[in-house]
Design a protein around this motif. Structure first.
Motif, PDB file in Angstrom:
ATOM      1  N   SER A 291       0.820  -1.210   0.000  1.00  0.00           N
ATOM      2  CA  SER A 291       0.000   0.000   0.000  1.00  0.00           C
ATOM      3  C   SER A 291       0.855   1.262   0.000  1.00  0.00           C
ATOM      4  O   SER A 291       0.514   2.252  -0.651  1.00  0.00           O
ATOM      5  CB  SER A 291      -0.930   0.001   1.224  1.00  0.00           C
ATOM      6  OG  SER A 291      -0.186   0.128   2.423  1.00  0.00           O
TER       7      SER A 291
ATOM      8  N   LYS B 273       5.401   4.122  -8.273  1.00  0.00           N
ATOM      9  CA  LYS B 273       4.822   4.952  -9.325  1.00  0.00           C
ATOM     10  C   LYS B 273       5.716   6.150  -9.626  1.00  0.00           C
ATOM     11  O   LYS B 273       5.900   6.534 -10.786  1.00  0.00           O
ATOM     12  CB  LYS B 273       3.430   5.421  -8.894  1.00  0.00           C
ATOM     13  CG  LYS B 273       2.724   6.258  -9.957  1.00  0.00           C
ATOM     14  CD  LYS B 273       1.346   6.706  -9.492  1.00  0.00           C
ATOM     15  CE  LYS B 273       0.650   7.538 -10.559  1.00  0.00           C
ATOM     16  NZ  LYS B 273      -0.673   8.012 -10.134  1.00  0.00           N
TER      17      LYS B 273
ATOM     18  N   ASP C  17      -1.780   4.974 -13.346  1.00  0.00           N
ATOM     19  CA  ASP C  17      -2.666   4.424 -12.326  1.00  0.00           C
ATOM     20  C   ASP C  17      -3.130   3.011 -12.668  1.00  0.00           C
ATOM     21  O   ASP C  17      -3.271   2.159 -11.787  1.00  0.00           O
ATOM     22  CB  ASP C  17      -3.889   5.322 -12.127  1.00  0.00           C
ATOM     23  CG  ASP C  17      -3.569   6.563 -11.299  1.00  0.00           C
ATOM     24  OD1 ASP C  17      -2.551   6.538 -10.588  1.00  0.00           O
ATOM     25  OD2 ASP C  17      -4.328   7.554 -11.371  1.00  0.00           O
ATOM     26  N   THR C  18      -3.381   2.771 -13.955  1.00  0.00           N
ATOM     27  CA  THR C  18      -3.828   1.436 -14.362  1.00  0.00           C
ATOM     28  C   THR C  18      -2.766   0.388 -14.062  1.00  0.00           C
ATOM     29  O   THR C  18      -3.066  -0.711 -13.563  1.00  0.00           O
ATOM     30  CB  THR C  18      -4.167   1.414 -15.862  1.00  0.00           C
ATOM     31  OG1 THR C  18      -5.197   2.368 -16.130  1.00  0.00           O
ATOM     32  CG2 THR C  18      -4.628   0.028 -16.297  1.00  0.00           C
ATOM     33  N   GLN C  19      -1.518   0.700 -14.350  1.00  0.00           N
ATOM     34  CA  GLN C  19      -0.422  -0.229 -14.055  1.00  0.00           C
ATOM     35  C   GLN C  19      -0.277  -0.453 -12.555  1.00  0.00           C
ATOM     36  O   GLN C  19       0.021  -1.563 -12.112  1.00  0.00           O
ATOM     37  CB  GLN C  19       0.882   0.314 -14.653  1.00  0.00           C
ATOM     38  CG  GLN C  19       0.941   0.254 -16.173  1.00  0.00           C
ATOM     39  CD  GLN C  19       2.191   0.928 -16.727  1.00  0.00           C
ATOM     40  OE1 GLN C  19       2.449   2.100 -16.440  1.00  0.00           O
ATOM     41  NE2 GLN C  19       2.946   0.195 -17.523  1.00  0.00           N
ATOM     42  N   VAL C  20      -0.487   0.594 -11.777  1.00  0.00           N
ATOM     43  CA  VAL C  20      -0.436   0.452 -10.319  1.00  0.00           C
ATOM     44  C   VAL C  20      -1.538  -0.490  -9.848  1.00  0.00           C
ATOM     45  O   VAL C  20      -1.329  -1.370  -9.006  1.00  0.00           O
ATOM     46  CB  VAL C  20      -0.577   1.828  -9.631  1.00  0.00           C
ATOM     47  CG1 VAL C  20      -0.761   1.660  -8.130  1.00  0.00           C
ATOM     48  CG2 VAL C  20       0.637   2.692  -9.912  1.00  0.00           C
ATOM     49  N   GLU C  21      -2.741  -0.339 -10.391  1.00  0.00           N
ATOM     50  CA  GLU C  21      -3.863  -1.181  -9.996  1.00  0.00           C
ATOM     51  C   GLU C  21      -3.646  -2.635 -10.393  1.00  0.00           C
ATOM     52  O   GLU C  21      -3.987  -3.550  -9.651  1.00  0.00           O
ATOM     53  CB  GLU C  21      -5.148  -0.632 -10.623  1.00  0.00           C
ATOM     54  CG  GLU C  21      -5.579   0.716 -10.034  1.00  0.00           C
ATOM     55  CD  GLU C  21      -6.516   1.478 -10.941  1.00  0.00           C
ATOM     56  OE1 GLU C  21      -6.926   0.909 -11.982  1.00  0.00           O
ATOM     57  OE2 GLU C  21      -6.847   2.636 -10.627  1.00  0.00           O
TER      58      GLU C  21
ATOM     59  N   ALA D 201      -1.167  -4.126  -7.977  1.00  0.00           N
ATOM     60  CA  ALA D 201      -1.774  -4.421  -6.679  1.00  0.00           C
ATOM     61  C   ALA D 201      -2.699  -5.626  -6.748  1.00  0.00           C
ATOM     62  O   ALA D 201      -2.681  -6.491  -5.874  1.00  0.00           O
ATOM     63  CB  ALA D 201      -2.543  -3.197  -6.176  1.00  0.00           C
ATOM     64  N   GLY D 202      -3.500  -5.695  -7.804  1.00  0.00           N
ATOM     65  CA  GLY D 202      -4.491  -6.765  -7.900  1.00  0.00           C
ATOM     66  C   GLY D 202      -3.957  -8.091  -8.391  1.00  0.00           C
ATOM     67  O   GLY D 202      -4.614  -9.125  -8.219  1.00  0.00           O
TER      68      GLY D 202
ATOM     69  N   ALA E 260      -9.652  -3.463  -0.005  1.00  0.00           N
ATOM     70  CA  ALA E 260      -9.322  -2.260  -0.779  1.00  0.00           C
ATOM     71  C   ALA E 260      -8.885  -1.139   0.144  1.00  0.00           C
ATOM     72  O   ALA E 260      -7.968  -0.369  -0.179  1.00  0.00           O
ATOM     73  CB  ALA E 260     -10.527  -1.826  -1.612  1.00  0.00           C
TER      74      ALA E 260
ATOM     75  N   TYR F  42      -5.230   0.299  -0.384  1.00  0.00           N
ATOM     76  CA  TYR F  42      -5.153   1.657  -0.912  1.00  0.00           C
ATOM     77  C   TYR F  42      -5.277   2.701   0.199  1.00  0.00           C
ATOM     78  O   TYR F  42      -5.651   3.855  -0.062  1.00  0.00           O
ATOM     79  CB  TYR F  42      -6.248   1.882  -1.958  1.00  0.00           C
ATOM     80  CG  TYR F  42      -6.041   1.088  -3.221  1.00  0.00           C
ATOM     81  CD1 TYR F  42      -5.137   1.503  -4.184  1.00  0.00           C
ATOM     82  CD2 TYR F  42      -6.747  -0.090  -3.440  1.00  0.00           C
ATOM     83  CE1 TYR F  42      -4.938   0.775  -5.341  1.00  0.00           C
ATOM     84  CE2 TYR F  42      -6.552  -0.833  -4.595  1.00  0.00           C
ATOM     85  CZ  TYR F  42      -5.656  -0.396  -5.544  1.00  0.00           C
ATOM     86  OH  TYR F  42      -5.463  -1.128  -6.696  1.00  0.00           O
TER      87      TYR F  42
ATOM     88  N   ARG G  99      -3.675   6.224  -0.324  1.00  0.00           N
ATOM     89  CA  ARG G  99      -4.359   7.010  -1.352  1.00  0.00           C
ATOM     90  C   ARG G  99      -5.724   7.496  -0.851  1.00  0.00           C
ATOM     91  O   ARG G  99      -6.176   8.587  -1.210  1.00  0.00           O
ATOM     92  CB  ARG G  99      -4.527   6.167  -2.618  1.00  0.00           C
ATOM     93  CG  ARG G  99      -3.198   5.629  -3.145  1.00  0.00           C
ATOM     94  CD  ARG G  99      -3.350   4.913  -4.454  1.00  0.00           C
ATOM     95  NE  ARG G  99      -3.510   5.850  -5.556  1.00  0.00           N
ATOM     96  CZ  ARG G  99      -3.618   5.482  -6.831  1.00  0.00           C
ATOM     97  NH1 ARG G  99      -3.573   4.206  -7.152  1.00  0.00           N
ATOM     98  NH2 ARG G  99      -3.754   6.379  -7.782  1.00  0.00           N
TER      99      ARG G  99
END
Length: 361
Positions: free
Chosen positions: A46, A53, A60-64, A67-68, A300, A304, A307
């Motif tokens: 987290s 980043k 942001d998409t690559q970060v998500e 994480a997922g 989540a 996160y 953030r």
């Protein structure tokens, strides 16, 4: 404390003296180290994502996806973990999980580019699923019936401890240079993985697995270690033999070693195609509880957290990370309360109370 011998024992009205067994507790604690590592990886990511980043310049998409991907790869590892533990035993499966997680941690800690970081994250995800499948199973099979609630909840406590340590690690390593800080956050998990792989080899195998292998004499030896009296050990062995379909009067040295695959034939068909009314209710309750536990979105919040605090108006990185430490401490505190009440108050009452709290929250 006296309790009646559970079903499956030929003398159900007899009573045996039971108590807290320190050796069994130690075995469960060692096994649960793998869930501390999982919790650490969840918590530390987290905060690490903020620095990843910034250095790797990903969107942001690559970060998500980063994480997922842990949960996605964990889903792939789920059906494999149970089957492997039936073949090689709970202990060696935990060792395998430790090694897989170690490789993933090293890959994430090295992570010069996004692709390598993703590969390490996916590898760690497979190790995570092995850990989450086997540590609770080993804990339940080592524990006596009177303390199974307490000891079986240790993996969840250890996850919370790991998350808290991960948050603290974020706060501490976040003060280092950008290039070094997040790599230490992720890579340091390799050390406890290596220690666990060595430590678990000193622990006994699950007596239930030994019985399923036909190794009754070995199972008897383990049960004598994790029980307080010989009477208790014999009662537990009797129940395990009954569940495994072994004649109660069969001697230890005449049981043929079975293939564990035969023990699981028809289980999935019974569960999904032609379950009895009792099994159907059990299946519905088990799936429902676990699904809605995760559907609340608490994972989540944990993943996160920094953030979320930023969106809430906390702008300093140090304060983001420090706020998540408070979340981790709260989570661990209430798990400790639940563990203290689990075997006294009962599972259903605590579940209803926690569900009410979730609704209000």
């Amino acid at each position: 404390m006296k309790v009646a011998i559970e079903e499956g024992n030929p003398c159900p009205h007899d009573e045996i003296e039971t108590g807290f067994n320190r050796y069994a507790f130690g075995c469960v604690v060692v096994a649960c180290v793998i869930t501390i590592i999982f919790g650490y990886d969840t918590g530390v990511m987290s905060g690490a994502m903020i620095f990843i980043k910034e250095e790797l310049l990903i969107n942001d998409t690559q970060v998500e996806v980063l994480a997922g991907s842990l949960n996605l790869c964990a889903l792939v590892g789920s059906p494999i973990a149970g089957r492997i533990s039936d073949y090689i035993g709970r202990r060696y499966t935990i060792v395998l999980a430790s090694v897989i997680f170690l490789v993933g941690s090293v890959g994430m800690g090295y992570g010069p580019i996004y692709t390598v970081l993703m590969a390490g994250r996916c590898t760690a995800g497979i190790g995570v699923r092995f850990a989450l499948m086997i540590a609770p199973v080993y804990s339940a099979e080592i524990s006596s019936a009177t303390h199974r609630g307490l000891l079986s909840s240790l993996p969840e406590l250890c996850i919370a401890i790991g998350i808290l340590i991960g948050y603290i690690s974020n706060y501490c390593f976040g003060k280092l240079t950008l290039k070094l800080g997040w790599r230490l956050m992720l890579g340091i998990a390799a050390i406890p993985s290596l220690i666990l792989a060595a430590g678990i080899m000193r622990m006994p195998e699950s007596p239930r697995w030994l019985v399923m292998q036909g190794r009754l004499a070995d199972a008897k030896g383990v049960l004598l270690q994790i029980s307080n009296t010989q009477v208790e050990a014999e009662a537990r062995r009797s129940r395990i033999k009954s569940a495994a379909g072994i004649d109660e009067n069969c001697k230890d040295d005449v049981v043929e070693v079975r293939s564990v695959t035969s023990g699981g034939q028809g289980v999935w068909k019974e569960l999904l195609l032609r379950p009895t009314p009792t099994v159907r209710w059990i299946l519905l309750a088990a799936i429902g509880i676990h699904f809605f536990e995760h559907a609340t979105g608490i994972e989540a919040v944990i993943l996160y957290g920094p953030r979320i605090f930023k969106k809430a108006g906390v702008h300093s990185k140090d304060k983001h990370l420090l706020a998540t430490v408070g979340v981790g401490m709260t989570k661990m505190a209430f798990i400790l309360i639940a563990m203290a009440l689990l075997d006294r108050v009962g599972r259903r009452i605590l579940l209803l109370a926690s569900t009410t709290g979730i609704v209000f929250a």
